[in-house]
Design a protein around this motif. Sequence first.
Motif, PDB file in Angstrom:
ATOM      1  N   ALA A 283     -53.343   3.137  -1.296  1.00 44.10           N
ATOM      2  CA  ALA A 283     -52.761   2.397  -2.417  1.00 44.10           C
ATOM      3  C   ALA A 283     -52.497   3.327  -3.598  1.00 44.10           C
ATOM      4  N   SER A 284     -53.436   4.211  -3.894  1.00 42.12           N
ATOM      5  CA  SER A 284     -53.247   5.165  -4.988  1.00 42.12           C
ATOM      6  C   SER A 284     -52.097   6.118  -4.688  1.00 42.12           C
ATOM      7  N   PHE A 285     -52.037   6.613  -3.456  1.00 44.35           N
ATOM      8  CA  PHE A 285     -50.955   7.521  -3.080  1.00 44.35           C
ATOM      9  C   PHE A 285     -49.605   6.826  -3.241  1.00 44.35           C
ATOM     10  N   THR A 286     -49.500   5.591  -2.767  1.00 43.04           N
ATOM     11  CA  THR A 286     -48.242   4.844  -2.876  1.00 43.04           C
ATOM     12  C   THR A 286     -47.858   4.631  -4.329  1.00 43.04           C
ATOM     13  N   SER A 287     -48.800   4.163  -5.140  1.00 45.57           N
ATOM     14  CA  SER A 287     -48.499   3.841  -6.543  1.00 45.57           C
ATOM     15  C   SER A 287     -48.135   5.081  -7.341  1.00 45.57           C
ATOM     16  N   LEU A 288     -48.894   6.164  -7.164  1.00 48.47           N
ATOM     17  CA  LEU A 288     -48.606   7.398  -7.899  1.00 48.47           C
ATOM     18  C   LEU A 288     -47.287   8.011  -7.439  1.00 48.47           C
ATOM     19  N   ARG A 289     -46.999   7.911  -6.162  1.00 54.06           N
ATOM     20  CA  ARG A 289     -45.736   8.430  -5.627  1.00 54.06           C
ATOM     21  C   ARG A 289     -44.550   7.702  -6.244  1.00 54.06           C
ATOM     22  N   LEU A 290     -44.623   6.385  -6.315  1.00 54.58           N
ATOM     23  CA  LEU A 290     -43.530   5.604  -6.888  1.00 54.58           C
ATOM     24  C   LEU A 290     -43.408   5.836  -8.393  1.00 54.58           C
ATOM     25  N   LEU A 291     -44.546   5.955  -9.089  1.00 48.14           N
ATOM     26  CA  LEU A 291     -44.526   6.208 -10.523  1.00 48.14           C
ATOM     27  C   LEU A 291     -43.897   7.562 -10.832  1.00 48.14           C
ATOM     28  N   ALA A 292     -44.299   8.588 -10.094  1.00 49.91           N
ATOM     29  CA  ALA A 292     -43.740   9.926 -10.310  1.00 49.91           C
ATOM     30  C   ALA A 292     -42.256   9.947 -10.005  1.00 49.91           C
ATOM     31  N   GLY A 293     -41.845   9.258  -8.940  1.00 47.51           N
ATOM     32  CA  GLY A 293     -40.424   9.187  -8.616  1.00 47.51           C
ATOM     33  C   GLY A 293     -39.631   8.494  -9.701  1.00 47.51           C
ATOM     34  N   ALA A 294     -40.169   7.403 -10.233  1.00 46.19           N
ATOM     35  CA  ALA A 294     -39.475   6.672 -11.300  1.00 46.19           C
ATOM     36  C   ALA A 294     -39.317   7.528 -12.548  1.00 46.19           C
ATOM     37  N   LEU A 295     -40.383   8.241 -12.942  1.00 43.80           N
ATOM     38  CA  LEU A 295     -40.320   9.075 -14.139  1.00 43.80           C
ATOM     39  C   LEU A 295     -39.346  10.235 -13.968  1.00 43.80           C
ATOM     40  N   MET A 296     -39.362  10.868 -12.811  1.00 46.23           N
ATOM     41  CA  MET A 296     -38.449  11.976 -12.567  1.00 46.23           C
ATOM     42  C   MET A 296     -36.995  11.514 -12.611  1.00 46.23           C
ATOM     43  N   LEU A 297     -36.696  10.402 -11.959  1.00 46.62           N
ATOM     44  CA  LEU A 297     -35.323   9.910 -11.923  1.00 46.62           C
ATOM     45  C   LEU A 297     -34.874   9.418 -13.294  1.00 46.62           C
ATOM     46  N   TRP A 298     -35.776   8.792 -14.042  1.00 45.72           N
ATOM     47  CA  TRP A 298     -35.440   8.374 -15.399  1.00 45.72           C
ATOM     48  C   TRP A 298     -35.081   9.596 -16.244  1.00 45.72           C
ATOM     49  N   LEU A 299     -35.851  10.675 -16.094  1.00 40.96           N
ATOM     50  CA  LEU A 299     -35.579  11.900 -16.843  1.00 40.96           C
ATOM     51  C   LEU A 299     -34.222  12.484 -16.452  1.00 40.96           C
ATOM     52  N   LEU A 300     -33.903  12.495 -15.157  1.00 44.24           N
ATOM     53  CA  LEU A 300     -32.620  13.039 -14.706  1.00 44.24           C
ATOM     54  C   LEU A 300     -31.453  12.208 -15.231  1.00 44.24           C
ATOM     55  N   VAL A 301     -31.609  10.896 -15.259  1.00 47.81           N
ATOM     56  CA  VAL A 301     -30.552  10.029 -15.791  1.00 47.81           C
ATOM     57  C   VAL A 301     -30.345  10.290 -17.278  1.00 47.81           C
ATOM     58  N   ARG A 302     -31.431  10.418 -18.019  1.00 50.87           N
ATOM     59  CA  ARG A 302     -31.315  10.683 -19.454  1.00 50.87           C
ATOM     60  C   ARG A 302     -30.678  12.035 -19.739  1.00 50.87           C
ATOM     61  N   LEU A 303     -31.076  13.063 -18.979  1.00 51.02           N
ATOM     62  CA  LEU A 303     -30.478  14.382 -19.176  1.00 51.02           C
ATOM     63  C   LEU A 303     -28.982  14.356 -18.882  1.00 51.02           C
ATOM     64  N   ARG A 304     -28.588  13.644 -17.839  1.00 49.16           N
ATOM     65  CA  ARG A 304     -27.159  13.534 -17.524  1.00 49.16           C
ATOM     66  C   ARG A 304     -26.419  12.796 -18.623  1.00 49.16           C
ATOM     67  N   GLN A 305     -27.022  11.747 -19.149  1.00 49.96           N
ATOM     68  CA  GLN A 305     -26.374  10.985 -20.216  1.00 49.96           C
ATOM     69  C   GLN A 305     -26.222  11.829 -21.474  1.00 49.96           C
ATOM     70  N   ASN A 306     -27.245  12.638 -21.788  1.00 51.05           N
ATOM     71  CA  ASN A 306     -27.161  13.509 -22.958  1.00 51.05           C
ATOM     72  C   ASN A 306     -26.056  14.543 -22.805  1.00 51.05           C
ATOM     73  N   ARG A 307     -25.902  15.086 -21.588  1.00 54.53           N
ATOM     74  CA  ARG A 307     -24.828  16.054 -21.366  1.00 54.53           C
ATOM     75  C   ARG A 307     -23.461  15.391 -21.534  1.00 54.53           C
ATOM     76  N   ARG A 308     -23.325  14.164 -21.037  1.00 54.61           N
ATOM     77  CA  ARG A 308     -22.054  13.459 -21.177  1.00 54.61           C
ATOM     78  C   ARG A 308     -21.751  13.167 -22.636  1.00 54.61           C
ATOM     79  N   ASN A 309     -22.777  12.758 -23.386  1.00 52.54           N
ATOM     80  CA  ASN A 309     -22.571  12.475 -24.808  1.00 52.54           C
ATOM     81  C   ASN A 309     -22.180  13.729 -25.570  1.00 52.54           C
ATOM     82  N   ALA A 310     -22.840  14.858 -25.225  1.00 53.29           N
ATOM     83  CA  ALA A 310     -22.513  16.113 -25.893  1.00 53.29           C
ATOM     84  C   ALA A 310     -21.095  16.546 -25.559  1.00 53.29           C
TER      85      ALA A 310
END
Length: 302
Positions: free
Chosen positions: A39-66
């Motif tokens: 359960a811990s492995f599953t939850s931490l895996r999904l949390l880390a994936g969500a944070l990484m993808l959120w960061l990638l989306v934000r970085l892409r959006q910042n590049r587009r805005n710039a």
Amino acid sequence: MSHVLTARTLLLTALAMLAFAGNSLLGRLALKTTTIDAASFTSLRLLAGALMLWLLVRLRQNRRNAGNGNGNGNGNGNSSGSGSWRAALALFVYAAAFSFAYLQLDAGTGALLLFGAVQISMLVYGFMQGERFNRQQTLGFCLAFGGLIALLLPGASAPPLAAGALMLLAGLAWAVYSLLGRGFKDPLAASAGNFMRTLPLALLLALLSLRQLSWDGAGLAYALLSGALTSGVGYAIWYSALGGLSAFQAASVQLSVPILATLAGSLLLNESISLRLLLVSLAVLGGIALLLHAKAAEFSQR
């Protein structure tokens, strides 16, 4: 829709398969060599994936805005607005079933059950959509699948019924997630939205397993690495590749993952590599190459 295989699609597909194999390796390391629970492995895996993808989306959006000279950014970078709850549910079921199944299954048996269920589910879908195989494609698929069976079945003991059923469920859920991914126009945002939507489910799983939760430093590291890199980034790459693959191609190419995972385990975990392993690996990968080449040739003649 024509699915001519471009160099970009081939590269993305290869990277995605390496990520999938990495997930199998990290899951095996975490759940069999550390104290982390499923359960811990599953939850931490999904949390880390969500944070990484959120960061990638934000970085892409910042590049587009710039690039547009728009300092305030009309796009809000809200990744949760992409993806779907159906895809998120399929992703969560896959991740949870995968983790709990690998508590009892060895790597070879688990990989066979997982990707066997994936390819069968996606091929059934392809048939329902009117896809048919010519002689060369049938030969390639039989060579690949037969090689996989020859590698994994003879030396594998019968898996526990509950664990085997869980891994079959994980394969079905991954097939559904892959098929749903073909309909998203923005793979990165869709992957981020899907992962974000799994977090309430991951929290619920952790609460239900509260008394069994445990982890150590190594298990935590494996879970975070699996979530951020081989899951988060890997699944975004896979969603990008799916637009250039038919259901048959997407199902068949994933047969390479158990071979890649086995080879990686042999190299990184000091497991022996036999001549039989090498020959069967050539059969599986050669069969996949044959059927993909046949599909590409079919479309090029149209």
